[in-house]
Scaffold this active site. Structure first.
Site, PDB file in Angstrom:
ATOM      1  N   LYS A  31       0.836  -1.199   0.000  1.00 54.39           N
ATOM      2  CA  LYS A  31       0.000   0.000   0.000  1.00 54.39           C
ATOM      3  C   LYS A  31       0.871   1.249   0.000  1.00 54.39           C
ATOM      4  O   LYS A  31       1.739   1.406   0.847  1.00 54.39           O
ATOM      5  CB  LYS A  31      -0.901   0.019   1.241  1.00 54.39           C
ATOM      6  N   ASP A  58      -3.522   4.383  -1.761  1.00 54.22           N
ATOM      7  CA  ASP A  58      -4.462   4.819  -0.714  1.00 54.22           C
ATOM      8  C   ASP A  58      -4.453   6.339  -0.605  1.00 54.22           C
ATOM      9  O   ASP A  58      -3.835   6.901   0.289  1.00 54.22           O
ATOM     10  CB  ASP A  58      -4.015   4.159   0.607  1.00 54.22           C
ATOM     11  N   LYS A  60      -7.454   8.259  -0.914  1.00 52.07           N
ATOM     12  CA  LYS A  60      -8.745   8.697  -0.314  1.00 52.07           C
ATOM     13  C   LYS A  60      -9.278   9.981  -0.956  1.00 52.07           C
ATOM     14  O   LYS A  60      -9.402  11.017  -0.303  1.00 52.07           O
ATOM     15  CB  LYS A  60      -8.576   8.918   1.186  1.00 52.07           C
ATOM     16  N   ASP A  63     -13.773  14.983  -3.616  1.00 57.81           N
ATOM     17  CA  ASP A  63     -13.900  16.296  -4.263  1.00 57.81           C
ATOM     18  C   ASP A  63     -15.165  16.263  -5.125  1.00 57.81           C
ATOM     19  O   ASP A  63     -15.916  15.277  -5.075  1.00 57.81           O
ATOM     20  CB  ASP A  63     -12.619  16.592  -5.092  1.00 57.81           C
ATOM     21  N   THR A 121     -11.333   5.280  10.882  1.00 55.81           N
ATOM     22  CA  THR A 121     -11.265   4.531  12.152  1.00 55.81           C
ATOM     23  C   THR A 121     -10.760   5.429  13.293  1.00 55.81           C
ATOM     24  O   THR A 121     -10.835   5.047  14.446  1.00 55.81           O
ATOM     25  CB  THR A 121     -10.361   3.286  12.025  1.00 55.81           C
ATOM     26  N   ARG A 213       3.156  -1.112  10.759  1.00 53.97           N
ATOM     27  CA  ARG A 213       4.279  -1.186  11.691  1.00 53.97           C
ATOM     28  C   ARG A 213       4.625  -2.582  12.201  1.00 53.97           C
ATOM     29  O   ARG A 213       5.793  -2.844  12.491  1.00 53.97           O
ATOM     30  CB  ARG A 213       4.040  -0.213  12.857  1.00 53.97           C
TER      31      ARG A 213
HETATM   32  O1  C5P Z   1       1.149   0.669  11.199  1.00 59.30           O
HETATM   33  P1  C5P Z   1      -0.294   0.280  11.039  1.00 59.30           P
HETATM   34  O2  C5P Z   1      -0.503  -1.214  10.872  1.00 59.30           O
HETATM   35  O3  C5P Z   1      -1.177   0.872  12.118  1.00 59.30           O
HETATM   36  O4  C5P Z   1      -0.695   0.943   9.663  1.00 59.30           O
HETATM   37  C1  C5P Z   1      -2.012   0.917   9.165  1.00 59.30           C
HETATM   38  C2  C5P Z   1      -2.050   1.570   7.824  1.00 59.30           C
HETATM   39  O5  C5P Z   1      -3.409   1.649   7.417  1.00 59.30           O
HETATM   40  C3  C5P Z   1      -1.524   3.015   7.798  1.00 59.30           C
HETATM   41  O6  C5P Z   1      -0.960   3.229   6.502  1.00 59.30           O
HETATM   42  C4  C5P Z   1      -2.763   3.840   7.976  1.00 59.30           C
HETATM   43  O7  C5P Z   1      -2.667   5.115   7.381  1.00 59.30           O
HETATM   44  C5  C5P Z   1      -3.792   3.003   7.242  1.00 59.30           C
HETATM   45  N1  C5P Z   1      -5.178   3.211   7.630  1.00 59.30           N
HETATM   46  C6  C5P Z   1      -5.623   3.078   8.926  1.00 59.30           C
HETATM   47  N2  C5P Z   1      -6.954   3.275   9.220  1.00 59.30           N
HETATM   48  C7  C5P Z   1      -7.801   3.639   8.252  1.00 59.30           C
HETATM   49  C8  C5P Z   1      -7.355   3.764   6.932  1.00 59.30           C
HETATM   50  C9  C5P Z   1      -6.017   3.548   6.658  1.00 59.30           C
HETATM   51  O8  C5P Z   1      -4.855   2.729   9.816  1.00 59.30           O
HETATM   52  N3  C5P Z   1      -9.070   3.809   8.536  1.00 59.30           N
END
Ligand code: C5P
Length: 237
Positions: A31, A58, A60, A63, A121, A213
């Site tokens: 992603k 990603d 998002k 507009d 979220t 992460r």
């Molecule tokens: O490091 P982690 O597993 O928390 O990363 C989650 C990824 O998913 C990040 O790139 C974050 O921006 C993305 N994301 C999220 N919640 C959302 C949409 C995207 O955590 N609702």
């Protein structure tokens, strides 16, 4: 579509992302978010595709319909496999997004799949009611947006694991539920509020998991990815 765990490449620049990916096989689903795309532009997607990775871009989009249509035409030509918009942009905007993707897809090529962000979220129910003046539960708002996205013929939504089950009941199993907030058992949650393990996500109806992460900051990222993929396939924990 590729159903492997999607690795969130939350890196500052292309060099870091590509060097991180060296041990990973082609066909791995990754992603690219705003950080990397705004820094490197479409070149990052070209490089990843050249190396055989599947790419979820990603960005998002949100507009007016005409602008989103043109932007999606550009993104389809960049070669992403999966893109997204905010469902809050409305059905006309989602219809326009699909039109744009169709226009930008090369003859004989496959149109990128497209999903909608429902409620972020990071948004709490209290905040949604106070700031957006939406007087329903968070779950009902998410379901409403999922139905709207499905009516506009989008392929699915981004949602939390907690909402995946009710979306499956209403929109069916084929409708994509792409869920971030994934952690292995006993791991730090970081800033994610509602987390689930890969196995829990599968049980609760996710069709795809996004993991950042837990993989990118692991001592051995490939081993962490393989363990997550193993659990996601239903093998253990
Ligand atoms: O490091 P982690 O597993 O928390 O990363 C989650 C990824 O998913 C990040 O790139 C974050 O921006 C993305 N994301 C999220 N919640 C959302 C949409 C995207 O955590 N609702």
């Amino acid at each position: 579509m590729n159903t492997s765990p999607i690795i969130a490449l939350d890196f500052e620049h292309q060099e870091a992302a590509l060097s991180f990916l060296k041990p990973f096989e082609s066909g791995t689903f990754v992603k690219v978010g705003m950080q990397l795309f705004y820094k490197e532009g479409p070149a990052i997607v070209y490089h990843l595709k050249e190396q055989g990775f599947d790419v979820f871009l990603d960005l998002k989009l949100h507009d007016i319909p005409n602008t989103v249509k043109s932007a999606m035409t550009s993104l389809a030509s960049v070669g992403a496999d999966l893109v997204n918009v905010h469902a809050a942009g409305g059905s006309f905007m989602m219809d326009a997004a699909l039109e744009g993707l169709d226009i930008g897809t090369a003859a004989g090529g496959t149109r990128p799949s497209i999903i909608a962000v429902t409620q972020l979220t990071s948004t709490t129910e209290e905040q949604m009611q106070r700031e957006q003046l939406i007087q329903t539960s968070l779950n009902d708002s998410v379901l409403h947006y999922a139905k709207l996205a499905q009516t506009s013929k989008l392929d699915g939504v981004v949602c939390s694991v907690l909402e995946a089950g009710s979306i499956a009941e209403v929109c069916g199993n084929e409708f994509l539920k792409v869920t971030p907030g994934i952690r292995l058992a006993n791991e730090a949650a970081h800033d994610q509020k509602r987390i689930a393990t890969p196995a829990e996500a599968k049980k609760m109806g996710s069709t795809h998991i996004v993991v950042g992460r837990s993989i990118t900051e692991a001592a051995d990222p490939l081993a962490a990815y393989q363990e997550i993929a193993r659990q996601w396939k239903g093998l253990g924990k």
